[in-house]
Design a protein around this motif. Structure first.
Motif, PDB file in Angstrom:
ATOM      1  N   THR A  73       0.832  -1.193   0.000  1.00 13.30           N
ATOM      2  CA  THR A  73       0.000   0.000   0.000  1.00 13.30           C
ATOM      3  C   THR A  73       0.870   1.246   0.000  1.00 13.30           C
ATOM      4  O   THR A  73       2.082   1.188   0.240  1.00 13.30           O
ATOM      5  CB  THR A  73      -0.904   0.015   1.242  1.00 13.30           C
ATOM      6  N   VAL A  74       0.235   2.395  -0.246  1.00 10.93           N
ATOM      7  CA  VAL A  74       0.964   3.665  -0.173  1.00 10.93           C
ATOM      8  C   VAL A  74       1.530   3.846   1.231  1.00 10.93           C
ATOM      9  O   VAL A  74       2.670   4.282   1.417  1.00 10.93           O
ATOM     10  CB  VAL A  74       0.035   4.835  -0.554  1.00 10.93           C
ATOM     11  N   GLY A  75       0.714   3.503   2.228  1.00 11.32           N
ATOM     12  CA  GLY A  75       1.192   3.617   3.607  1.00 11.32           C
ATOM     13  C   GLY A  75       2.366   2.708   3.883  1.00 11.32           C
ATOM     14  O   GLY A  75       3.333   3.102   4.551  1.00 11.32           O
ATOM     15  N   GLY A  76       2.299   1.479   3.336  1.00 15.58           N
ATOM     16  CA  GLY A  76       3.410   0.553   3.538  1.00 15.58           C
ATOM     17  C   GLY A  76       4.680   1.017   2.863  1.00 15.58           C
ATOM     18  O   GLY A  76       5.773   0.926   3.428  1.00 15.58           O
ATOM     19  N   ALA A  77       4.531   1.538   1.642  1.00 13.30           N
ATOM     20  CA  ALA A  77       5.702   2.040   0.921  1.00 13.30           C
ATOM     21  C   ALA A  77       6.292   3.252   1.626  1.00 13.30           C
ATOM     22  O   ALA A  77       7.514   3.404   1.726  1.00 13.30           O
ATOM     23  CB  ALA A  77       5.319   2.396  -0.519  1.00 13.30           C
ATOM     24  N   THR A  78       5.410   4.122   2.131  1.00 14.57           N
ATOM     25  CA  THR A  78       5.885   5.305   2.860  1.00 14.57           C
ATOM     26  C   THR A  78       6.603   4.897   4.133  1.00 14.57           C
ATOM     27  O   THR A  78       7.657   5.440   4.477  1.00 14.57           O
ATOM     28  CB  THR A  78       4.704   6.238   3.195  1.00 14.57           C
ATOM     29  N   GLY A  79       6.026   3.929   4.840  1.00 13.46           N
ATOM     30  CA  GLY A  79       6.678   3.453   6.055  1.00 13.46           C
ATOM     31  C   GLY A  79       8.027   2.839   5.777  1.00 13.46           C
ATOM     32  O   GLY A  79       9.010   3.088   6.489  1.00 13.46           O
ATOM     33  N   ALA A  80       8.102   2.035   4.711  1.00 18.85           N
ATOM     34  CA  ALA A  80       9.369   1.408   4.356  1.00 18.85           C
ATOM     35  C   ALA A  80      10.416   2.455   3.999  1.00 18.85           C
ATOM     36  O   ALA A  80      11.604   2.285   4.283  1.00 18.85           O
ATOM     37  CB  ALA A  80       9.173   0.443   3.187  1.00 18.85           C
ATOM     38  N   SER A  81       9.974   3.564   3.381  1.00 17.40           N
ATOM     39  CA  SER A  81      10.920   4.594   2.953  1.00 17.40           C
ATOM     40  C   SER A  81      11.563   5.307   4.139  1.00 17.40           C
ATOM     41  O   SER A  81      12.562   6.004   3.967  1.00 17.40           O
ATOM     42  CB  SER A  81      10.221   5.617   2.060  1.00 17.40           C
ATOM     43  N   SER A  82      10.984   5.162   5.330  1.00 15.50           N
ATOM     44  CA  SER A  82      11.567   5.760   6.531  1.00 15.50           C
ATOM     45  C   SER A  82      11.968   4.697   7.547  1.00 15.50           C
ATOM     46  O   SER A  82      12.116   4.996   8.725  1.00 15.50           O
ATOM     47  CB  SER A  82      10.570   6.740   7.167  1.00 15.50           C
ATOM     48  N   TYR A  83      12.137   3.470   7.070  1.00 14.01           N
ATOM     49  CA  TYR A  83      12.472   2.363   7.958  1.00 14.01           C
ATOM     50  C   TYR A  83      13.984   2.351   8.188  1.00 14.01           C
ATOM     51  O   TYR A  83      14.720   1.573   7.577  1.00 14.01           O
ATOM     52  CB  TYR A  83      11.979   1.057   7.336  1.00 14.01           C
ATOM     53  N   ALA A  84      14.442   3.231   9.067  1.00 13.06           N
ATOM     54  CA  ALA A  84      15.874   3.390   9.293  1.00 13.06           C
ATOM     55  C   ALA A  84      16.565   2.119   9.774  1.00 13.06           C
ATOM     56  O   ALA A  84      17.692   1.837   9.362  1.00 13.06           O
ATOM     57  CB  ALA A  84      16.116   4.534  10.279  1.00 13.06           C
ATOM     58  N   PRO A  85      15.946   1.307  10.655  1.00 13.68           N
ATOM     59  CA  PRO A  85      16.643   0.091  11.100  1.00 13.68           C
ATOM     60  C   PRO A  85      16.941  -0.891   9.980  1.00 13.68           C
ATOM     61  O   PRO A  85      17.771  -1.785  10.143  1.00 13.68           O
ATOM     62  CB  PRO A  85      15.657  -0.523  12.112  1.00 13.68           C
ATOM     63  N   GLY A  86      16.272  -0.743   8.827  1.00 12.46           N
ATOM     64  CA  GLY A  86      16.493  -1.667   7.729  1.00 12.46           C
ATOM     65  C   GLY A  86      17.944  -1.732   7.289  1.00 12.46           C
ATOM     66  O   GLY A  86      18.426  -2.784   6.872  1.00 12.46           O
ATOM     67  N   GLY A  87      18.658  -0.630   7.367  1.00  8.12           N
ATOM     68  CA  GLY A  87      20.058  -0.623   6.976  1.00  8.12           C
ATOM     69  C   GLY A  87      20.916  -1.458   7.905  1.00  8.12           C
ATOM     70  O   GLY A  87      21.901  -2.074   7.475  1.00  8.12           O
ATOM     71  N   ILE A  88      20.551  -1.477   9.183  1.00 11.20           N
ATOM     72  CA  ILE A  88      21.293  -2.296  10.146  1.00 11.20           C
ATOM     73  C   ILE A  88      20.906  -3.760  10.004  1.00 11.20           C
ATOM     74  O   ILE A  88      21.754  -4.652  10.011  1.00 11.20           O
ATOM     75  CB  ILE A  88      21.011  -1.797  11.581  1.00 11.20           C
ATOM     76  N   PHE A  89      19.600  -4.010   9.812  1.00 11.33           N
ATOM     77  CA  PHE A  89      19.147  -5.382   9.677  1.00 11.33           C
ATOM     78  C   PHE A  89      19.740  -6.063   8.456  1.00 11.33           C
ATOM     79  O   PHE A  89      19.864  -7.292   8.409  1.00 11.33           O
ATOM     80  CB  PHE A  89      17.617  -5.427   9.589  1.00 11.33           C
ATOM     81  N   ALA A  90      20.109  -5.282   7.458  1.00  6.41           N
ATOM     82  CA  ALA A  90      20.688  -5.855   6.245  1.00  6.41           C
ATOM     83  C   ALA A  90      22.017  -6.540   6.533  1.00  6.41           C
ATOM     84  O   ALA A  90      22.503  -7.324   5.716  1.00  6.41           O
ATOM     85  CB  ALA A  90      20.876  -4.775   5.190  1.00  6.41           C
ATOM     86  N   SER A  91      22.619  -6.231   7.672  1.00  4.47           N
ATOM     87  CA  SER A  91      23.915  -6.797   8.012  1.00  4.47           C
ATOM     88  C   SER A  91      23.796  -8.124   8.757  1.00  4.47           C
ATOM     89  O   SER A  91      24.792  -8.788   8.995  1.00  4.47           O
ATOM     90  CB  SER A  91      24.720  -5.807   8.883  1.00  4.47           C
ATOM     91  N   VAL A  92      22.585  -8.491   9.138  1.00  9.08           N
ATOM     92  CA  VAL A  92      22.386  -9.730   9.897  1.00  9.08           C
ATOM     93  C   VAL A  92      21.271 -10.529   9.232  1.00  9.08           C
ATOM     94  O   VAL A  92      20.101 -10.155   9.310  1.00  9.08           O
ATOM     95  CB  VAL A  92      22.025  -9.443  11.370  1.00  9.08           C
ATOM     96  N   THR A  93      21.599 -11.607   8.556  1.00 10.90           N
ATOM     97  CA  THR A  93      20.631 -12.356   7.763  1.00 10.90           C
ATOM     98  C   THR A  93      19.440 -12.820   8.587  1.00 10.90           C
ATOM     99  O   THR A  93      18.285 -12.705   8.169  1.00 10.90           O
ATOM    100  CB  THR A  93      21.299 -13.570   7.106  1.00 10.90           C
ATOM    101  N   SER A  94      19.682 -13.352   9.779  1.00 14.17           N
ATOM    102  CA  SER A  94      18.580 -13.869  10.589  1.00 14.17           C
ATOM    103  C   SER A  94      17.596 -12.777  10.956  1.00 14.17           C
ATOM    104  O   SER A  94      16.379 -13.000  10.992  1.00 14.17           O
ATOM    105  CB  SER A  94      19.130 -14.533  11.857  1.00 14.17           C
ATOM    106  N   ILE A  95      18.091 -11.558  11.210  1.00 19.19           N
ATOM    107  CA  ILE A  95      17.207 -10.439  11.544  1.00 19.19           C
ATOM    108  C   ILE A  95      16.507  -9.942  10.288  1.00 19.19           C
ATOM    109  O   ILE A  95      15.327  -9.593  10.309  1.00 19.19           O
ATOM    110  CB  ILE A  95      18.002  -9.299  12.213  1.00 19.19           C
ATOM    111  N   THR A  96      17.221  -9.917   9.168  1.00 16.77           N
ATOM    112  CA  THR A  96      16.626  -9.469   7.907  1.00 16.77           C
ATOM    113  C   THR A  96      15.391 -10.290   7.572  1.00 16.77           C
ATOM    114  O   THR A  96      14.359  -9.763   7.163  1.00 16.77           O
ATOM    115  CB  THR A  96      17.646  -9.573   6.759  1.00 16.77           C
ATOM    116  N   GLU A  97      15.490 -11.601   7.723  1.00 15.96           N
ATOM    117  CA  GLU A  97      14.387 -12.481   7.375  1.00 15.96           C
ATOM    118  C   GLU A  97      13.166 -12.236   8.244  1.00 15.96           C
ATOM    119  O   GLU A  97      12.026 -12.405   7.810  1.00 15.96           O
ATOM    120  CB  GLU A  97      14.846 -13.931   7.494  1.00 15.96           C
ATOM    121  N   LYS A  98      13.378 -11.814   9.492  1.00 20.07           N
ATOM    122  CA  LYS A  98      12.257 -11.621  10.412  1.00 20.07           C
ATOM    123  C   LYS A  98      11.717 -10.191  10.392  1.00 20.07           C
ATOM    124  O   LYS A  98      10.512  -9.964  10.496  1.00 20.07           O
ATOM    125  CB  LYS A  98      12.687 -11.986  11.833  1.00 20.07           C
ATOM    126  N   PHE A  99      12.615  -9.224  10.291  1.00 20.48           N
ATOM    127  CA  PHE A  99      12.210  -7.833  10.455  1.00 20.48           C
ATOM    128  C   PHE A  99      12.457  -6.962   9.221  1.00 20.48           C
ATOM    129  O   PHE A  99      12.037  -5.808   9.187  1.00 20.48           O
ATOM    130  CB  PHE A  99      12.934  -7.201  11.652  1.00 20.48           C
TER     131      PHE A  99
END
Length: 373
Positions: free
Chosen positions: A57-83
């Motif tokens: 959704t637009v809301g989901g895309a907007t939320g993802a665009s400000s999902y700052a922890p995503g950059g950190i989660f990208a460094s840990v595969t197990s966390i990436t898969e969950k969060f």
């Protein structure tokens, strides 16, 4: 195809991803099967697709665009898969690809991890340079106050985190983050010559010291950046608008409001680097995007008023920055004048600030735009 290197805590890995498109069109949550493909040879139009599992959704895309922890989660595969927020992406690079009812042979949607765009470029300067834009107004809405000239001389040393927003020096090849720092990837953002960095900072510091708003226009030349596909030699006029305390604006505040906004150690705004340390207006106007994401109505309205006042107070500079060479000067508009005091909405009564900006919804801007309603 572009090879992305994924920085993990103890090692790196590379993945190849296909990118492209002038305006970067893409189809999310789908693996093909267009409902109304474009005619062969068409250069524009709307491509209908069947959605896959889930809905972006637009809301989901907007939320993802400000999902700052995503950059950190990208460094840990197990966390990436969950969060991590992951979507299949089909980058439509050419108009003729839209004529297929599914991704063309050999073109398959790929899984992408999406997160806060500020992880790679918080102010969207790079996409404008990719398109060859030569007149840019860049709003640096940041939680990092600009250090004054007496505290930081860019000719004498490189900046530290406390001096300036980290995105600005990165544009000149000065990286404040360590290469293996998880969460921020500014290392590929060199688009201007390093020797031009000091001049930009000095111009901003001089504007800040004037007390009329930290607005400065500089003429820069791009350097080649193969990572982002930016050509060297492009002349660009950048008008930098750096969020911070403004002495002249603060002096016009009613005394009771000024007492709640100004830094107790610097009531007369002699050192704009100092901000309020307590109360509702703690850190104003450089609210912390990590801990002050939901602003109260008075906070948002005062922030909007400061931003609007700064633009109106420097309108000639903005007109000059955006007017094409040789274009006639536009006639004066009937923009509302700025008068104090105004009915300040301490209790969220819906009164709007005097610069004509409607009350905002309390969302702290992070992407280079001013707060909106």
């Amino acid at each position: 195809n572009v090879t992305y290197t994924r920085q993990r805590f103890f090692f790196t890995e590379s993945q190849v991803r296909e990118v492209g498109g002038l305006v970067e069109p893409w189809a999310a949550l789908t693996y093909g099967a267009a409902t109304n493909p474009l005619p062969a040879g068409a250069n524009n139009g709307t491509l209908g697709i069947h959605g896959g599992p889930g809905v972006l959704t637009v809301g989901g895309a907007t939320g993802a665009s400000s999902y700052a922890p995503g950059g950190i989660f990208a460094s840990v595969t197990s966390i990436t898969e969950k969060f991590g927020v992951q979507v299949p992406n089909w980058p439509v690079r050419r108009a003729d690809e839209g004529g297929h009812i599914a991704p063309p042979p050999g073109k398959h949607a790929q899984q992408w991890l999406v997160a806060d765009g500020g992880i790679v470029d918080n102010f969207n300067l790079i996409p404008m340079l990719q398109r060859g834009v030569q007149h840019v107004v860049l709003f640096i809405n940041t939680d990092a106050p600009l250090s004054p000239a007496w505290k930081y001389d860019p000719k004498d040393r490189d900046p530290v985190m406390d001096d300036i927003d980290d995105n600005i020096p990165a544009y000149f090849g000065i990286e404040l983050w360590k290469p293996n720092s998880p969460g921020f990837f500014l290392v590929h953002n060199t688009v201007f010559r390093r020797e031009d960095y000091a001049g930009v900072v000095i111009a901003l510091q001089a504007a800040q010291a004037s007390g009329q708003g930290t607005v400065a226009t500089t003429t820069l030349t791009t350097v080649e950046n193969p990572w982002w596909g930016i050509s060297g030699g492009l002349t660009v006029n950048v008008t930098w608008v750096y969020l911070g305390r403004v002495a002249s604006w603060e002096q016009q505040l009613p005394q009771d409001i000024r007492d709640k906004v100004a830094a107790k150690k610097d009531l007369n705004c002699k050192n704009p680097h100092l901000v309020r340390e307590e109360g509702m207006f703690k850190n104003f106007p450089n609210f912390k995007t990590s801990s002050q994401q939901q602003l109260e109505v008075p906070q948002a309205n005062l922030l909007a008023d400061l931003a609007g006042w700064t633009v109106l107070n420097n309108k000639e500079q903005f007109i000059s920055a955006l007017r094409p060479t040789g274009a006639p000067v536009p006639p004066e508009t009937n923009a509302p004048e700025h008068h104090w005091p105004f009915p300040f909405p301490w209790h969220g009564n819906g009164s709007h600030p005097s610069n004509g900006t409607q009350p905002t919804n309390g969302t702290q801007p992070t992407n280079g735009t001013q707060p909106t309603n």
